[in-house]
Design a protein around this motif. Structure first.
Motif, PDB file in Angstrom:
ATOM      1  N   ILE A 249       0.841  -1.205   0.000  1.00 42.52           N
ATOM      2  CA  ILE A 249       0.000   0.000   0.000  1.00 42.52           C
ATOM      3  C   ILE A 249       0.874   1.252   0.000  1.00 42.52           C
ATOM      4  N   ILE A 250       1.913   1.244   0.816  1.00 41.92           N
ATOM      5  CA  ILE A 250       2.800   2.411   0.915  1.00 41.92           C
ATOM      6  C   ILE A 250       3.471   2.702  -0.418  1.00 41.92           C
ATOM      7  N   LEU A 251       3.943   1.671  -1.095  1.00 42.73           N
ATOM      8  CA  LEU A 251       4.611   1.885  -2.381  1.00 42.73           C
ATOM      9  C   LEU A 251       3.665   2.519  -3.398  1.00 42.73           C
ATOM     10  N   LEU A 252       2.414   2.047  -3.432  1.00 40.19           N
ATOM     11  CA  LEU A 252       1.438   2.655  -4.338  1.00 40.19           C
ATOM     12  C   LEU A 252       1.105   4.071  -3.901  1.00 40.19           C
ATOM     13  N   GLN A 253       0.907   4.259  -2.611  1.00 39.90           N
ATOM     14  CA  GLN A 253       0.534   5.570  -2.093  1.00 39.90           C
ATOM     15  C   GLN A 253       1.608   6.614  -2.406  1.00 39.90           C
ATOM     16  N   GLN A 254       2.861   6.238  -2.254  1.00 34.55           N
ATOM     17  CA  GLN A 254       3.950   7.173  -2.547  1.00 34.55           C
ATOM     18  C   GLN A 254       4.027   7.486  -4.042  1.00 34.55           C
ATOM     19  N   LYS A 255       3.710   6.504  -4.860  1.00 32.13           N
ATOM     20  CA  LYS A 255       3.735   6.702  -6.310  1.00 32.13           C
ATOM     21  C   LYS A 255       2.604   7.625  -6.763  1.00 32.13           C
ATOM     22  N   VAL A 261      -8.173   5.267   1.591  1.00 35.41           N
ATOM     23  CA  VAL A 261      -9.362   5.019   2.400  1.00 35.41           C
ATOM     24  C   VAL A 261      -9.756   3.556   2.217  1.00 35.41           C
ATOM     25  N   PHE A 262     -10.017   2.867   3.310  1.00 33.00           N
ATOM     26  CA  PHE A 262     -10.531   1.506   3.241  1.00 33.00           C
ATOM     27  C   PHE A 262     -12.045   1.597   3.049  1.00 33.00           C
ATOM     28  N   THR A 263     -12.471   1.462   1.807  1.00 35.56           N
ATOM     29  CA  THR A 263     -13.886   1.587   1.474  1.00 35.56           C
ATOM     30  C   THR A 263     -14.720   0.484   2.126  1.00 35.56           C
ATOM     31  N   SER A 300      -2.511  -1.112  13.439  1.00 40.26           N
ATOM     32  CA  SER A 300      -1.593  -1.130  12.301  1.00 40.26           C
ATOM     33  C   SER A 300      -1.784   0.038  11.348  1.00 40.26           C
ATOM     34  N   LEU A 301      -3.000   0.593  11.287  1.00 38.61           N
ATOM     35  CA  LEU A 301      -3.308   1.594  10.263  1.00 38.61           C
ATOM     36  C   LEU A 301      -3.588   2.992  10.773  1.00 38.61           C
ATOM     37  N   ILE A 302      -4.236   3.124  11.902  1.00 39.60           N
ATOM     38  CA  ILE A 302      -4.922   4.367  12.194  1.00 39.60           C
ATOM     39  C   ILE A 302      -3.986   5.551  12.435  1.00 39.60           C
ATOM     40  N   ARG A 303      -2.728   5.296  12.740  1.00 38.94           N
ATOM     41  CA  ARG A 303      -1.807   6.416  12.957  1.00 38.94           C
ATOM     42  C   ARG A 303      -0.931   6.713  11.737  1.00 38.94           C
ATOM     43  N   LYS A 304      -1.135   5.989  10.644  1.00 34.97           N
ATOM     44  CA  LYS A 304      -0.396   6.283   9.422  1.00 34.97           C
ATOM     45  C   LYS A 304      -0.920   7.590   8.828  1.00 34.97           C
ATOM     46  N   GLU A 305      -0.048   8.489   8.544  1.00 32.81           N
ATOM     47  CA  GLU A 305      -0.522   9.793   8.060  1.00 32.81           C
ATOM     48  C   GLU A 305      -1.142   9.707   6.669  1.00 32.81           C
ATOM     49  N   TRP A 306      -0.844   8.650   5.916  1.00 27.92           N
ATOM     50  CA  TRP A 306      -1.431   8.491   4.589  1.00 27.92           C
ATOM     51  C   TRP A 306      -2.793   7.795   4.634  1.00 27.92           C
ATOM     52  N   TYR A 307      -3.191   7.310   5.804  1.00 25.38           N
ATOM     53  CA  TYR A 307      -4.443   6.573   5.954  1.00 25.38           C
ATOM     54  C   TYR A 307      -5.557   7.527   6.363  1.00 25.38           C
TER      55      TYR A 307
END
Length: 347
Positions: A249-255, A261-263, A300-307
């Motif tokens: 997910i991070i690699l795609l998000q950075q690209k 958002v988890f739909t 695992s997710l909620i504190r990631k700034e990209w999430y």
């Protein structure tokens, strides 16, 4: 010969180092933020539509559990033999129709709950939507004409009712892979009638293959990632299992440089809840397994700034779920709901 072997090893190792470094940068950046921050944008629930009547109690319960967004789903039905998409049936639940959706949006806003409008397809013979296919160009064109009408009608409704987020498709891997131009054109047409934010709900196993992420406002993922073969997985083991998925997910998000958002995300209260979360093949109640899976997802997710947050699957507007199968995705009246309430609290 030795030089060739060295070069070959470098070709294998260097991409892995780049991936690991990208992951490290993302994690380090996230960990530099305060660990107590959980003020994500979407603290959401996918709402199962009311059959015939919209009750205040539904929204009161959502508010009590710190939900600030709901996803509303106006189902449509695909007839493969006729290549058609039909909706607003007289036999559909009221809350799935245009009338019911509009009324639910209005009521939601009265409770200061915002909305993601998320049309879903249901294929009549039970085929998974990601495998939707047609043999001829004529069939594809007819289906696309039907689907576009369906989506544009609800995009216009979303604009009229001040919906914040519109998700124009759910788990349609094969139609997107085979017919990418249609989807780029559809996005452009949606933008002309709807001025809010747009996303698409990719399945967990093909979100890296979607060609139009840069045209949208969020990367949307239905996050039923397989995590553990254990009957009752521990939070610690699940946290470890998340890492390989987070890396992708991070690699795609950075690209793409868009938030994620988890739909959809969710687990049934059964044994093996995190093994293949999209399946409903377990028949033994296990509330702890469901609760642990939710706890791990948030840790695992909620504190990631990209999430940007997400929408749990699912919350019933009516209480008939109490009389049906005691094993279900809904966290209602289960320990998992306290996990959600805790993490959905603004801090």
């Amino acid at each position: 010969m030795k030089l060739k072997k060295i070069i070959l090893k470098l070709c294998i190792i260097l991409p892995l180092l780049v991936i690991c470094y990208s992951f490290y940068k993302s994690e380090n950046k996230t960990n530099s933020k305060t660990n107590s921050k959980t003020n994500i944008e979407f603290r959401g629930m996918n709402l199962v539509a009311p059959i015939s009547e919209l009750k205040n109690e539904t929204f009161e319960a959502l508010k009590q559990n710190n939900v600030n967004y709901i996803s509303l789903i106006p189902y449509a039905f695909v007839n493969l033999s006729q290549a058609t998409v039909s909706y607003n049936h007289s036999k559909q639940w009221w809350g799935e129709t245009s009338e019911g959706i509009a009324e639910t949006i209005k009521k939601s806003h009265q409770y200061q709950i915002q909305v993601m409008l998320k049309p879903h397809l249901w294929i009549k013979n039970g085929l998974y939507t990601g495998n939707l296919d047609f043999a001829t160009e004529k069939e594809w064109e007819k289906w696309e004409e039907n689907y576009e009408k369906y989506i544009i009608e609800f995009a216009e409704l979303a604009q009229k009712e001040n919906v914040v987020l519109f998700c124009f498709g759910t788990e349609l891997g094969n139609p997107i892979a085979k017919r990418p131009k249609f989807w780029f054109d559809l996005i452009s047409k949606i933008r002309k009638v709807y001025k809010g934010k747009i996303t698409y709900a990719a399945n967990w196993d093909d979100f890296e293959k979607i060609p139009f992420w840069k045209e949208l406002d969020y990367i949307g993922i239905d996050a039923y990632f397989p995590l553990s073969d254990a009957i009752t997985p521990t939070v610690s083991d699940l946290n470890s299992a998340w890492q390989k998925h987070l890396l992708k997910i991070i690699l795609l998000q950075q690209k793409i440089n868009k938030k994620v958002v988890f739909t959809e995300f969710g687990y049934r209260n059964s044994d093996y809840a995190a093994k293949e979360p999209w399946l409903e093949n377990q028949s033994k109640i296990n509330n702890i397994g469901q609760a642990n899976a939710y706890e791990s997802l948030f840790e695992s997710l909620i504190r990631k700034e990209w999430y940007a947050g997400g929408f749990a699957w699912k919350w019933y507007a009516d209480d008939y779920y109490k009389k049906s199968n005691p094993i279900d995705y809904t966290p209602q009246e289960k320990p998992a709901l306290q996990i959600i309430k805790k993490w959905y609290k603004e801090r």
